[in-house]
Design an enzyme around this catalytic site. Structure first.
Site, PDB file in Angstrom:
ATOM      1  N   ASP A  53       0.832  -1.254   0.066  1.00  0.00           N
ATOM      2  CA  ASP A  53      -0.136  -0.076   0.158  1.00  0.00           C
ATOM      3  C   ASP A  53       0.867   1.191   0.184  1.00  0.00           C
ATOM      4  OD1 ASP A  53      -2.072  -1.889   0.266  1.00  0.00           O
ATOM      5  OD2 ASP A  53      -2.889  -0.877   1.895  1.00  0.00           O
ATOM      6  N   ASP A  54       0.304   2.379  -0.483  1.00  0.00           N
ATOM      7  CA  ASP A  54       0.699   3.662  -0.299  1.00  0.00           C
ATOM      8  C   ASP A  54       1.914   4.198  -1.277  1.00  0.00           C
ATOM      9  OD1 ASP A  54      -1.093   3.510   1.743  1.00  0.00           O
ATOM     10  OD2 ASP A  54       0.427   3.719   3.391  1.00  0.00           O
ATOM     11  N   HIS A 104      -6.058   3.138  -4.580  1.00  0.00           N
ATOM     12  CA  HIS A 104      -5.985   3.402  -2.975  1.00  0.00           C
ATOM     13  C   HIS A 104      -6.246   4.920  -2.684  1.00  0.00           C
ATOM     14  CE1 HIS A 104      -5.076   2.248   1.093  1.00  0.00           C
ATOM     15  NE2 HIS A 104      -3.816   2.939   1.293  1.00  0.00           N
ATOM     16  N   HIS A 108      -5.219   9.803  -0.099  1.00  0.00           N
ATOM     17  CA  HIS A 108      -5.114   8.898   1.007  1.00  0.00           C
ATOM     18  C   HIS A 108      -5.961   9.461   2.109  1.00  0.00           C
ATOM     19  CE1 HIS A 108      -3.455   6.112   3.939  1.00  0.00           C
ATOM     20  NE2 HIS A 108      -3.214   5.369   2.915  1.00  0.00           N
ATOM     21  N   HIS A 200       3.668  -2.594   2.934  1.00  0.00           N
ATOM     22  CA  HIS A 200       3.769  -1.160   2.648  1.00  0.00           C
ATOM     23  C   HIS A 200       4.961  -1.036   1.637  1.00  0.00           C
ATOM     24  CE1 HIS A 200       0.684  -0.781   5.754  1.00  0.00           C
ATOM     25  NE2 HIS A 200       0.152   0.220   4.859  1.00  0.00           N
TER      26      HIS A 200
END
Ligand code: ZN
Length: 237
Positions: A53-54, A104, A108, A200
């Site tokens: 993620d991210d 995503h 955020h 991540h």
């Protein structure tokens, strides 16, 4: 008046009401979970979906791609749209090398605090930049912080056409910078077939080191690393 008698009658009526409606109430709950949100694949085939993620991160994502390539493992990257705009190279490379790119959001946010219109903008802005860079429309979405509400889920799945994906098994919280041994031991000792593992690729160097242990040792145990969509495709086989 005989209160005891009325009390008993009231309880009997309440029980009867529950028994008649229980299947409906329970069925509704299952439909809600099953149709609108995915945490793993419970069909017991020895496949795992690693998710990052991210990102994309200007350095770390490429290093993760190198490890995945070394072991011929596939994964899914839930990217933040603005990061794709800043550092598109790793997303383009990931897509070319057979990994899945998931949505995503663009900035955020906690989507449970957004209006319908704001959520749509977050999703579409991220979708557009992914399509611009990879030529492919993302199919899976993960809510930032794992936060969502029923209205968000309905909008995401019915109006925006996404499969909403959380994760299963142990959460190693790699963003809190545990050692690479802590990350790899926790995952190797707790993993189950069909798990979707949350990691991540933004500010988590130890995750990259841990992958060099996690992937080969689970491959030796017969596990295969696939994308989220590949994992879910086999759900009903
Ligand atoms: Zn996130």
């Amino acid at each position: 008046m005989n209160y005891k008698k009325y009390f008993k009658k009231a309880i009997a009526i309440a029980l009867l009401f529950f028994l008649v409606n229980a299947p409906l109430i329970l069925a509704y709950k299952n439909i809600d979970d099953k149709d609108n949100i995915i945490k793993n694949n419970s069909n017991n085939s020895k496949e795992i979906a690693l998710t990052f993620d991210d990102g994309p991160h200007p350095k770390e994502t490429a290093k993760i791609l190198d490890v995945l390539k070394k072991y011929d493992a596939k994964a899914t990257f839930f990217v933040v749209g603005k990061h794709v705009k800043w550092y598109p190279d790793s997303v383009i490379r990931a897509s070319k090398e057979g990994h899945e790119i998931g949505n995503h959001t663009y900035t955020h946010p906690d989507i449970s605090t957004l209006s319908e219109e704001q959520l749509k903008t977050e999703i579409k802005d991220c979708e557009n930049i992914i399509m611009e860079k990879t030529g492919q429309k993302p199919k899976v979405f993960r809510p930032p912080f794992g936060n969502y509400n029923k209205r968000c889920l309905e909008e995401l799945s019915k109006d925006l056409g996404y499969t909403v994906v959380l994760w299963s098994g142990v959460d190693v919280r790699d963003w809190q910078n545990p050692s690479s041994n802590q990350i790899s031991n926790k995952i190797i000792n707790n993993v189950k077939p069909g798990d979707i593992i949350l990691l991540h690729d933004y500010g988590t160097e130890n995750t990259i080191k841990a992958l060099n242990t996690i992937i080969p040792s689970l491959q030796q145990k017969g596990y295969k690393f696939v994308t989220v969509s590949e994992l879910l495709d086999k759900k009903n086989r």
